[in-house]
Design a protein around this motif. Structure first.
Motif, PDB file in Angstrom:
ATOM      1  N   MET A 294      10.255   0.684  18.414  1.00  0.00           N
ATOM      2  CA  MET A 294      10.416  -0.486  17.544  1.00  0.00           C
ATOM      3  C   MET A 294       9.261  -0.539  16.548  1.00  0.00           C
ATOM      4  O   MET A 294       8.110  -0.268  16.894  1.00  0.00           O
ATOM      5  N   SER A 295       9.564  -0.828  15.295  1.00  0.00           N
ATOM      6  CA  SER A 295       8.534  -0.815  14.269  1.00  0.00           C
ATOM      7  C   SER A 295       7.926  -2.194  14.076  1.00  0.00           C
ATOM      8  O   SER A 295       8.556  -3.218  14.304  1.00  0.00           O
ATOM      9  N   ARG A 296       6.685  -2.202  13.652  1.00  0.00           N
ATOM     10  CA  ARG A 296       5.970  -3.419  13.292  1.00  0.00           C
ATOM     11  C   ARG A 296       6.168  -3.638  11.800  1.00  0.00           C
ATOM     12  O   ARG A 296       6.349  -2.682  11.041  1.00  0.00           O
ATOM     13  N   THR A 297       6.155  -4.868  11.350  1.00  0.00           N
ATOM     14  CA  THR A 297       6.355  -5.173   9.934  1.00  0.00           C
ATOM     15  C   THR A 297       5.093  -5.786   9.350  1.00  0.00           C
ATOM     16  O   THR A 297       4.497  -6.696   9.926  1.00  0.00           O
ATOM     17  N   VAL A 298       4.691  -5.263   8.194  1.00  0.00           N
ATOM     18  CA  VAL A 298       3.523  -5.756   7.465  1.00  0.00           C
ATOM     19  C   VAL A 298       3.988  -6.183   6.079  1.00  0.00           C
ATOM     20  O   VAL A 298       4.745  -5.454   5.421  1.00  0.00           O
ATOM     21  N   HIS A 299       3.563  -7.362   5.635  1.00  0.00           N
ATOM     22  CA  HIS A 299       3.874  -7.833   4.290  1.00  0.00           C
ATOM     23  C   HIS A 299       2.641  -7.609   3.411  1.00  0.00           C
ATOM     24  O   HIS A 299       1.560  -8.121   3.698  1.00  0.00           O
ATOM     25  N   HIS A 300       2.823  -6.837   2.358  1.00  0.00           N
ATOM     26  CA  HIS A 300       1.718  -6.543   1.432  1.00  0.00           C
ATOM     27  C   HIS A 300       2.076  -7.119   0.064  1.00  0.00           C
ATOM     28  O   HIS A 300       3.100  -6.753  -0.517  1.00  0.00           O
ATOM     29  N   ASP A 301       1.254  -7.996  -0.453  1.00  0.00           N
ATOM     30  CA  ASP A 301       1.549  -8.668  -1.721  1.00  0.00           C
ATOM     31  C   ASP A 301       0.859  -7.954  -2.881  1.00  0.00           C
ATOM     32  O   ASP A 301      -0.103  -8.444  -3.474  1.00  0.00           O
ATOM     33  N   GLY A 302       1.374  -6.778  -3.204  1.00  0.00           N
ATOM     34  CA  GLY A 302       0.822  -5.998  -4.301  1.00  0.00           C
ATOM     35  C   GLY A 302       1.451  -4.615  -4.298  1.00  0.00           C
ATOM     36  O   GLY A 302       2.299  -4.300  -3.458  1.00  0.00           O
ATOM     37  N   PRO A 303       1.060  -3.750  -5.222  1.00  0.00           N
ATOM     38  CA  PRO A 303       1.636  -2.416  -5.265  1.00  0.00           C
ATOM     39  C   PRO A 303       1.350  -1.619  -3.992  1.00  0.00           C
ATOM     40  O   PRO A 303       0.240  -1.660  -3.451  1.00  0.00           O
ATOM     41  N   LEU A 304       2.354  -0.892  -3.534  1.00  0.00           N
ATOM     42  CA  LEU A 304       2.236   0.013  -2.392  1.00  0.00           C
ATOM     43  C   LEU A 304       2.424   1.420  -2.937  1.00  0.00           C
ATOM     44  O   LEU A 304       3.496   1.751  -3.462  1.00  0.00           O
ATOM     45  N   ILE A 305       1.406   2.244  -2.845  1.00  0.00           N
ATOM     46  CA  ILE A 305       1.414   3.576  -3.457  1.00  0.00           C
ATOM     47  C   ILE A 305       1.444   4.635  -2.371  1.00  0.00           C
ATOM     48  O   ILE A 305       0.582   4.652  -1.488  1.00  0.00           O
ATOM     49  N   ILE A 306       2.433   5.512  -2.441  1.00  0.00           N
ATOM     50  CA  ILE A 306       2.569   6.586  -1.465  1.00  0.00           C
ATOM     51  C   ILE A 306       2.080   7.872  -2.109  1.00  0.00           C
ATOM     52  O   ILE A 306       2.747   8.470  -2.945  1.00  0.00           O
ATOM     53  N   GLY A 307       0.898   8.312  -1.733  1.00  0.00           N
ATOM     54  CA  GLY A 307       0.325   9.526  -2.286  1.00  0.00           C
ATOM     55  C   GLY A 307      -1.078   9.298  -2.802  1.00  0.00           C
ATOM     56  O   GLY A 307      -1.353   8.275  -3.453  1.00  0.00           O
ATOM     57  N   GLY A 308      -1.972  10.249  -2.515  1.00  0.00           N
ATOM     58  CA  GLY A 308      -3.366  10.084  -2.891  1.00  0.00           C
ATOM     59  C   GLY A 308      -3.881  11.160  -3.823  1.00  0.00           C
ATOM     60  O   GLY A 308      -5.073  11.478  -3.804  1.00  0.00           O
ATOM     61  N   GLY A 309      -2.991  11.719  -4.668  1.00  0.00           N
ATOM     62  CA  GLY A 309      -3.422  12.653  -5.691  1.00  0.00           C
ATOM     63  C   GLY A 309      -3.865  11.923  -6.942  1.00  0.00           C
ATOM     64  O   GLY A 309      -4.079  10.705  -6.945  1.00  0.00           O
ATOM     65  N   LEU A 310      -3.985  12.653  -8.041  1.00  0.00           N
ATOM     66  CA  LEU A 310      -4.482  12.075  -9.281  1.00  0.00           C
ATOM     67  C   LEU A 310      -3.576  10.955  -9.780  1.00  0.00           C
ATOM     68  O   LEU A 310      -4.054   9.908 -10.232  1.00  0.00           O
ATOM     69  N   ALA A 311      -2.262  11.143  -9.688  1.00  0.00           N
ATOM     70  CA  ALA A 311      -1.335  10.113 -10.172  1.00  0.00           C
ATOM     71  C   ALA A 311      -1.442   8.844  -9.346  1.00  0.00           C
ATOM     72  O   ALA A 311      -1.554   7.730  -9.885  1.00  0.00           O
ATOM     73  N   GLY A 312      -1.408   8.983  -8.025  1.00  0.00           N
ATOM     74  CA  GLY A 312      -1.451   7.818  -7.157  1.00  0.00           C
ATOM     75  C   GLY A 312      -2.753   7.045  -7.266  1.00  0.00           C
ATOM     76  O   GLY A 312      -2.758   5.807  -7.314  1.00  0.00           O
ATOM     77  N   LEU A 313      -3.871   7.763  -7.319  1.00  0.00           N
ATOM     78  CA  LEU A 313      -5.165   7.079  -7.389  1.00  0.00           C
ATOM     79  C   LEU A 313      -5.400   6.460  -8.762  1.00  0.00           C
ATOM     80  O   LEU A 313      -6.030   5.392  -8.874  1.00  0.00           O
ATOM     81  N   SER A 314      -4.899   7.109  -9.823  1.00  0.00           N
ATOM     82  CA  SER A 314      -4.999   6.495 -11.153  1.00  0.00           C
ATOM     83  C   SER A 314      -4.220   5.187 -11.176  1.00  0.00           C
ATOM     84  O   SER A 314      -4.680   4.178 -11.725  1.00  0.00           O
ATOM     85  N   ALA A 315      -3.036   5.202 -10.570  1.00  0.00           N
ATOM     86  CA  ALA A 315      -2.242   3.972 -10.496  1.00  0.00           C
ATOM     87  C   ALA A 315      -2.962   2.894  -9.704  1.00  0.00           C
ATOM     88  O   ALA A 315      -2.981   1.721 -10.090  1.00  0.00           O
ATOM     89  N   ALA A 316      -3.561   3.271  -8.589  1.00  0.00           N
ATOM     90  CA  ALA A 316      -4.251   2.303  -7.744  1.00  0.00           C
ATOM     91  C   ALA A 316      -5.416   1.650  -8.475  1.00  0.00           C
ATOM     92  O   ALA A 316      -5.612   0.430  -8.396  1.00  0.00           O
ATOM     93  N   LEU A 317      -6.184   2.435  -9.197  1.00  0.00           N
ATOM     94  CA  LEU A 317      -7.331   1.878  -9.909  1.00  0.00           C
ATOM     95  C   LEU A 317      -6.897   0.907 -11.000  1.00  0.00           C
ATOM     96  O   LEU A 317      -7.526  -0.140 -11.196  1.00  0.00           O
ATOM     97  N   GLU A 318      -5.821   1.222 -11.697  1.00  0.00           N
ATOM     98  CA  GLU A 318      -5.382   0.376 -12.804  1.00  0.00           C
ATOM     99  C   GLU A 318      -4.586  -0.838 -12.336  1.00  0.00           C
ATOM    100  O   GLU A 318      -4.321  -1.746 -13.117  1.00  0.00           O
ATOM    101  N   ALA A 319      -4.174  -0.856 -11.060  1.00  0.00           N
ATOM    102  CA  ALA A 319      -3.402  -1.995 -10.542  1.00  0.00           C
ATOM    103  C   ALA A 319      -4.272  -3.204 -10.274  1.00  0.00           C
ATOM    104  O   ALA A 319      -3.764  -4.318 -10.094  1.00  0.00           O
ATOM    105  N   GLY A 320      -5.590  -3.017 -10.234  1.00  0.00           N
ATOM    106  CA  GLY A 320      -6.476  -4.124  -9.945  1.00  0.00           C
ATOM    107  C   GLY A 320      -6.435  -5.201 -11.026  1.00  0.00           C
ATOM    108  O   GLY A 320      -6.082  -4.926 -12.182  1.00  0.00           O
ATOM    109  N   PRO A 321      -6.768  -6.419 -10.678  1.00  0.00           N
ATOM    110  CA  PRO A 321      -7.303  -6.837  -9.367  1.00  0.00           C
ATOM    111  C   PRO A 321      -6.243  -7.099  -8.299  1.00  0.00           C
ATOM    112  O   PRO A 321      -6.569  -7.586  -7.231  1.00  0.00           O
TER     113      PRO A 321
END
Length: 513
Positions: free
Chosen positions: A1-28
């Motif tokens: 059975m899975s647990r559920t987490v609610h995240h109120d913001g962008p959820l990024i799958i991947g930690g390469g250049l594209a994903g991390l660039s997106a994460a930095l610009e999504a702030g705050p």
């Protein structure tokens, strides 16, 4: 059975250049980044040798860069997206430098630029000769770890997309811990950004991390997203052939500095002209493939043009050769064409938006139209960072939806033996040179493997590539059909979309404590 987490913001799958660039610009806005391995591991960005293409010199301009991109893309480059990409070039390189990316500089302090194949100008900003990817990504990782708005899970594998009855993507199913026995977590978020990388691991001969199996594209297709031009795979002509999996890469910049491709007898593969080896990658890859098929072999001779400068100017290539017992200052490097970059993928715009509300895609898993049928050298790092930034800003504007979600169906993994069979089949029959018989045979192999692992994501991704390759009865860019060697009079995109059956919503999820 899975647990559920609610995240109120962008959820990024991947930690390469594209994903991390997106994460930095999504702030705050609070941003969650999920990767299956620690940052800097198992992503193609860190392995990129060439650099970032951008109009940085006085004799260059975004319009010239766009024209070169269109010429390489063989009729399938989207003009609007390309103008956005090349227009963002200088600002993107300056942004990366501001984060600490140590680009090579000229005597005046400007960005030192190199010439690569099919560019009309020297415009590739490099780091340490051939270490751009790792150095740039290391700078972004430091910025991400210092950013208060970003949380990173470095043990999460994407196992499914969560949708609601309207088709909106509402979150993802993540397996945390040891693959196959980890704990399942449903993460609901207003925006899901897929930055899952390419599909090079589907091929037995590849320069990419073998874990990159097109799974993001496969999941997006299964959720009903449009897939664009999946048949277009770029094969790098100078993978170092020393029996390693994945194959080390001999950067194209070596040929930009005068290294030449020769056969076993020392004869030039593409002619004696000084720029003969700087043709588009598909042309050079087929020449290397043909030389090996004819038994003469293919080699990259760096001795005369570069020689003793190799250890300092191309340390990654030099080290890879020396580890294999080969000194490239004295001996030509044996090379082969290997899967290197997937031009096709999830159809997306410069801001990452896909055909599904709530779902964004960026980086190699996305197909934005800027690469067309054949990616121009070093445009991929530019796209990852430039469109990553745009995607992060767009995803941060999304708001949470409410209501019931559809149940998520997980699929089995391929056994190691089945995956190896798939990889060998893809390199043999869906590789540099294709024909109807080989592609049909590959699809038969996939069907047999499917019986033991229904819906396995690597099989879905491989089938998308092979079916589109079989349907495209022409040769264009990275897709070459020996039975249809000419290009069709009109260039047309392949657009694929799954026919989904209606499903009943599950009960509304409860907020985790």
């Amino acid at each position: 059975m899975s647990r559920t987490v609610h995240h109120d913001g962008p959820l990024i799958i991947g930690g390469g250049l594209a994903g991390l660039s997106a994460a930095l610009e999504a702030g705050p806005r609070k941003t969650l980044v999920v990767t299956p391995a620690p940052l800097l591991q198992a992503c193609s960005s860190a392995w990129a040798q060439g650099g970032v293409a951008a109009a940085l010199s006085a004799g260059d301009a975004p319009a010239l860069h766009a024209a070169d991109t269109a010429a390489a893309g063989a009729g399938l480059v989207e003009t609007g997206a390309t103008e956005v990409l090349t227009g963002d070039g200088r600002a993107t390189v300056e942004w990366l430098a501001s984060l600490g990316a140590p680009f090579d500089r000229d005597a005046a302090g400007g960005f030192a630029v190199s010439l690569e194949a099919a560019h009309s100008r020297a415009r590739v900003a490099r780091v340490g000769g051939d270490g751009a990817g790792r150095a740039i990504l290391s700078a972004l990782i430091a910025a991400v770890r210092a950013a208060p708005h970003i949380e990173v899970w470095e043990d999460g594998r994407l196992r499914g997309l969560i949708r609601d009855a309207s088709g909106r993507v509402r979150g993802v199913l993540i397996e945390r811990g040891v693959p196959g026995s980890g704990r399942m977590v449903e993460v609901l978020a207003p925006a899901v950004v897929l930055a899952t990388g390419g599909a090079g691991g589907l091929f037995a001969r590849t320069t990419t991390p073998v874990a990159l199996l097109g799974e993001g594209m496969a999941l997006a297709y299964g959720a009903g997203a449009e897939i664009l031009d999946p048949e277009f795979v770029q094969f790098h002509p100078t993978a170092i052939d020393v029996g390693l999996d994945p194959m080390p890469l001999a950067t194209e910049a070596l040929r930009g500095e005068g290294a030449r491709l020769v056969d076993g007898g020392g004869r030039f593969l593409l002619g004696e002209a000084a720029d003969a080896d700087l043709q588009p990658r598909d042309v050079v890859a087929r020449a290397v493939h043909a030389a090996r098929a004819d038994g003469g072999g293919a080699f990259l001779d760096c001795r005369t043009a570069i020689g003793d400068r190799l250890p300092e100017e191309f340390p990654a290539v030099f080290a890879a050769c020396m580890r294999a017992g080969l000194d490239p200052r004295e001996t030509p490097i044996p090379v082969a064409a290997a899967a290197h970059y997937h031009m096709g993928g999830i159809a997306a715009g410069p801001d990452g938006r896909t055909s599904l509300p709530g779902l964004f895609a960026v980086g190699e898993c996305a197909a934005t139209g800027v690469h067309g049928a054949n990616r121009l050298a070093s445009n991929s790092l530019l796209e990852a960072a430039a469109f990553g930034r745009r995607t992060g800003r767009a995803a941060a504007l999304e708001t949470s939806a409410t209501g019931a979600t559809l149940p998520v169906r997980t699929v089995p993994d391929l056994s190691p033996e089945a995956l190896q069979t798939l990889r060998e089949t893809m390199s043999r029959d869906v590789g540099v040179v294709r024909d109807a018989a080989g592609l049909a045979g590959a699809l038969e192999v996939m069907a047999r493997l499917e019986a033991a692992a229904p819906g396995a994501l690597p099989l879905v991704a491989a089938r998308l590539i092979a079916e589109a390759a079989l349907a495209r009865r022409e040769s264009r860019g990275g897709h070459f059909r020996s039975d249809y060697p000419a290009a069709a009079p009109v260039a047309e995109h392949a657009r694929l979309r799954a026919q989904l059956q209606a499903a009943k919503p599950s009960a509304p999820v409860e907020r985790a404590a």
